[in-house]
Design a protein around this motif. Structure first.
Motif, PDB file in Angstrom:
ATOM      1  N   GLU A 152      16.517  -1.668 -14.080  1.00  0.00           N
ATOM      2  CA  GLU A 152      16.931  -2.062 -15.438  1.00  0.00           C
ATOM      3  C   GLU A 152      18.411  -2.431 -15.490  1.00  0.00           C
ATOM      4  N   ALA A 153      19.206  -1.787 -14.627  1.00  0.00           N
ATOM      5  CA  ALA A 153      20.644  -2.054 -14.589  1.00  0.00           C
ATOM      6  C   ALA A 153      20.992  -3.224 -13.681  1.00  0.00           C
ATOM      7  N   GLY A 154      19.993  -3.811 -13.025  1.00  0.00           N
ATOM      8  CA  GLY A 154      20.231  -4.963 -12.163  1.00  0.00           C
ATOM      9  C   GLY A 154      20.602  -4.615 -10.736  1.00  0.00           C
ATOM     10  N   ALA A 155      20.426  -3.356 -10.334  1.00  0.00           N
ATOM     11  CA  ALA A 155      20.741  -2.941  -8.972  1.00  0.00           C
ATOM     12  C   ALA A 155      19.495  -3.010  -8.099  1.00  0.00           C
ATOM     13  N   THR A 156      19.684  -3.305  -6.816  1.00  0.00           N
ATOM     14  CA  THR A 156      18.581  -3.240  -5.869  1.00  0.00           C
ATOM     15  C   THR A 156      18.345  -1.787  -5.458  1.00  0.00           C
ATOM     16  N   VAL A 157      17.151  -1.521  -4.910  1.00  0.00           N
ATOM     17  CA  VAL A 157      16.747  -0.148  -4.601  1.00  0.00           C
ATOM     18  C   VAL A 157      16.209  -0.068  -3.183  1.00  0.00           C
ATOM     19  N   SER A 158      16.658   0.939  -2.444  1.00  0.00           N
ATOM     20  CA  SER A 158      16.031   1.264  -1.161  1.00  0.00           C
ATOM     21  C   SER A 158      15.525   2.691  -1.216  1.00  0.00           C
ATOM     22  N   PHE A 159      14.520   2.977  -0.389  1.00  0.00           N
ATOM     23  CA  PHE A 159      13.889   4.304  -0.412  1.00  0.00           C
ATOM     24  C   PHE A 159      13.555   4.717   1.009  1.00  0.00           C
ATOM     25  N   ASP A 160      14.014   5.900   1.395  1.00  0.00           N
ATOM     26  CA  ASP A 160      13.672   6.515   2.669  1.00  0.00           C
ATOM     27  C   ASP A 160      13.029   7.859   2.349  1.00  0.00           C
ATOM     28  N   PRO A 161      11.697   7.908   2.240  1.00  0.00           N
ATOM     29  CA  PRO A 161      11.027   9.126   1.754  1.00  0.00           C
ATOM     30  C   PRO A 161      11.094  10.305   2.713  1.00  0.00           C
ATOM     31  N   GLY A 162      11.298  10.070   4.007  1.00  0.00           N
ATOM     32  CA  GLY A 162      11.479  11.170   4.947  1.00  0.00           C
ATOM     33  C   GLY A 162      10.201  11.866   5.360  1.00  0.00           C
ATOM     34  N   ARG A 163      10.385  13.066   5.918  1.00  0.00           N
ATOM     35  CA  ARG A 163       9.295  13.786   6.574  1.00  0.00           C
ATOM     36  C   ARG A 163       8.141  14.130   5.646  1.00  0.00           C
ATOM     37  N   ARG A 164       8.398  14.246   4.327  1.00  0.00           N
ATOM     38  CA  ARG A 164       7.362  14.748   3.420  1.00  0.00           C
ATOM     39  C   ARG A 164       6.554  13.630   2.766  1.00  0.00           C
ATOM     40  N   LEU A 165       6.610  12.439   3.342  1.00  0.00           N
ATOM     41  CA  LEU A 165       5.882  11.308   2.784  1.00  0.00           C
ATOM     42  C   LEU A 165       4.387  11.591   2.668  1.00  0.00           C
ATOM     43  N   ASP A 166       3.831  12.304   3.655  1.00  0.00           N
ATOM     44  CA  ASP A 166       2.393  12.555   3.642  1.00  0.00           C
ATOM     45  C   ASP A 166       1.998  13.723   2.743  1.00  0.00           C
ATOM     46  N   GLU A 167       2.999  14.419   2.164  1.00  0.00           N
ATOM     47  CA  GLU A 167       2.714  15.583   1.331  1.00  0.00           C
ATOM     48  C   GLU A 167       2.931  15.314  -0.159  1.00  0.00           C
ATOM     49  N   ARG A 168       3.624  14.226  -0.500  1.00  0.00           N
ATOM     50  CA  ARG A 168       4.006  14.004  -1.892  1.00  0.00           C
ATOM     51  C   ARG A 168       3.634  12.583  -2.310  1.00  0.00           C
ATOM     52  N   ASP A 169       3.343  12.423  -3.586  1.00  0.00           N
ATOM     53  CA  ASP A 169       2.934  11.116  -4.105  1.00  0.00           C
ATOM     54  C   ASP A 169       4.168  10.322  -4.511  1.00  0.00           C
ATOM     55  N   PHE A 170       4.684   9.539  -3.566  1.00  0.00           N
ATOM     56  CA  PHE A 170       5.853   8.709  -3.823  1.00  0.00           C
ATOM     57  C   PHE A 170       5.475   7.280  -4.215  1.00  0.00           C
ATOM     58  N   SER A 171       4.253   7.067  -4.633  1.00  0.00           N
ATOM     59  CA  SER A 171       3.787   5.710  -4.908  1.00  0.00           C
ATOM     60  C   SER A 171       4.628   5.022  -5.987  1.00  0.00           C
ATOM     61  N   GLY A 172       5.100   5.782  -6.975  1.00  0.00           N
ATOM     62  CA  GLY A 172       5.906   5.185  -8.033  1.00  0.00           C
ATOM     63  C   GLY A 172       7.207   4.612  -7.510  1.00  0.00           C
ATOM     64  N   ALA A 173       7.941   5.396  -6.721  1.00  0.00           N
ATOM     65  CA  ALA A 173       9.209   4.919  -6.166  1.00  0.00           C
ATOM     66  C   ALA A 173       8.972   3.809  -5.155  1.00  0.00           C
ATOM     67  N   LEU A 174       7.927   3.923  -4.334  1.00  0.00           N
ATOM     68  CA  LEU A 174       7.635   2.893  -3.346  1.00  0.00           C
ATOM     69  C   LEU A 174       7.337   1.558  -4.013  1.00  0.00           C
ATOM     70  N   ALA A 175       6.635   1.590  -5.124  1.00  0.00           N
ATOM     71  CA  ALA A 175       6.284   0.356  -5.817  1.00  0.00           C
ATOM     72  C   ALA A 175       7.507  -0.352  -6.388  1.00  0.00           C
ATOM     73  N   ARG A 176       8.572   0.394  -6.631  1.00  0.00           N
ATOM     74  CA  ARG A 176       9.763  -0.173  -7.257  1.00  0.00           C
ATOM     75  C   ARG A 176      10.867  -0.502  -6.253  1.00  0.00           C
TER      76      ARG A 176
END
Length: 288
Positions: A152-176
């Motif tokens: 919303e502020a016009g910034a780009t986004v990167s995401f490094d979910p780390g070791r717990r990717l298979d344990e947590r639902d990061f689908s929202g952040a990944l989609a963005r």
């Protein structure tokens, strides 16, 4: 004001350097022990600051000695710590790491309050100055909301979910996310959407075998740099810092990948999670 905001864990690392990583019911010899700041978001923020990128860190620590020491180290590295939350009577997260003579790492964690911060703790004024927001492991809802606010502020986004990717639902952040960082183990367990490079840049870290970048139209590969591996702790975070710094100075994916691999190699050949990155060291590796 910061060009980049990193959000995620701020930890205190207790590192044991051992002759080998023991098998179950085995034993290893401790050759040295250190205590220093850690946490993926904090490590990337330090790397960016050392590469002359103004950076702020959103995270949380306890009201204890470890929290005070972690904050002091970050300030000394040049990180803006105004958005780090201190939790009264809380305990700073502590990670216990065993590092073998070959540089292999085993991690044991006590989370503490490293996920007490929320997306609301990031002031609009700080976000308004940022060109990029880098997210690491944290509560999935917090990551998704921060990604929304960044876009919303016009910034780009990167995401490094780390070791717990298979344990947590990061689908929202990944989609963005515009850029997603994954190592081989994480990629093997990732959701299909995380591996989609049609709508984002996917950066796959292969450790000593280098890395690759996939976009909607191209794939770039780089074999990495041959260095003597001493400690791989924080190498992925140094890699991410280099990739982001390169993109911010206008480099393309191919140049960013080479620079990121150089930063990761510098980290792997020295002890500790926070190698003091500098452009001279990076340039020396790139010139090989």
């Amino acid at each position: 004001m910061p060009r980049v905001i990193c959000a995620g864990h701020v930890n205190w690392d207790v590192t044991l350097y051992v002759d080998r990583l023991p098998e179950p019911d085995g034993e290893a010899v401790i050759e040295a022990q250190t205590g220093a700041g850690g946490g993926s978001a904090a490590n990337v923020a330090c790397g960016l600051a050392r590469l002359d990128v103004p950076v702020a860190l959103l995270g949380s620590v306890g009201e204890d000695d470890h929290g005070a020491a972690a904050r002091a180290e970050l300030i000394d590295a040049g990180v803006d710590c105004g958005t780090i939350q201190t939790v009264p009577d809380g305990e700073t997260a502590v990670k216990y790491l065993a590092v073998s003579a070959a540089g292999e790492v085993m991690v044991f964690g006590r989370d503490g309050v490293n996920e007490a911060f929320t997306a609301g703790h990031l002031p609009e004024s700080t976000l308004a100055s940022a060109e990029h927001v880098h997210l690491t492991s944290q509560r999935p809802n917090t990551a998704a909301r921060l990604a929304d606010r960044a876009r919303e502020a016009g910034a780009t986004v990167s995401f490094d979910p780390g070791r717990r990717l298979d344990e947590r639902d990061f689908s929202g952040a990944l989609a963005r996310a515009d850029v997603v960082f994954l190592n081989d183990r994480e990629a093997a367990t990732a959701l299909g959407d995380a591996l989609d490079s049609e709508n984002r840049t996917l950066v796959l870290k292969h450790g000593p075998r280098g890395a690759e970048v996939r976009t909607g139209t191209r794939t770039y590969t780089h074999p990495g740099f041959a260095v003597e591996t001493v400690d791989t702790t924080g190498a992925g975070d140094a890699f991410a810092a280099g990739f982001i710094a390169s993109l911010l100075r206008g480099d393309g994916c191919e140049e960013a990948l080479a620079l990121a691999n150089a930063c990761g190699a510098l980290a792997a050949r020295t002890r500790g999670a926070r190698t003091p990155l500098d452009w001279d060291g990076v340039s020396e590796l790139l010139s090989r």
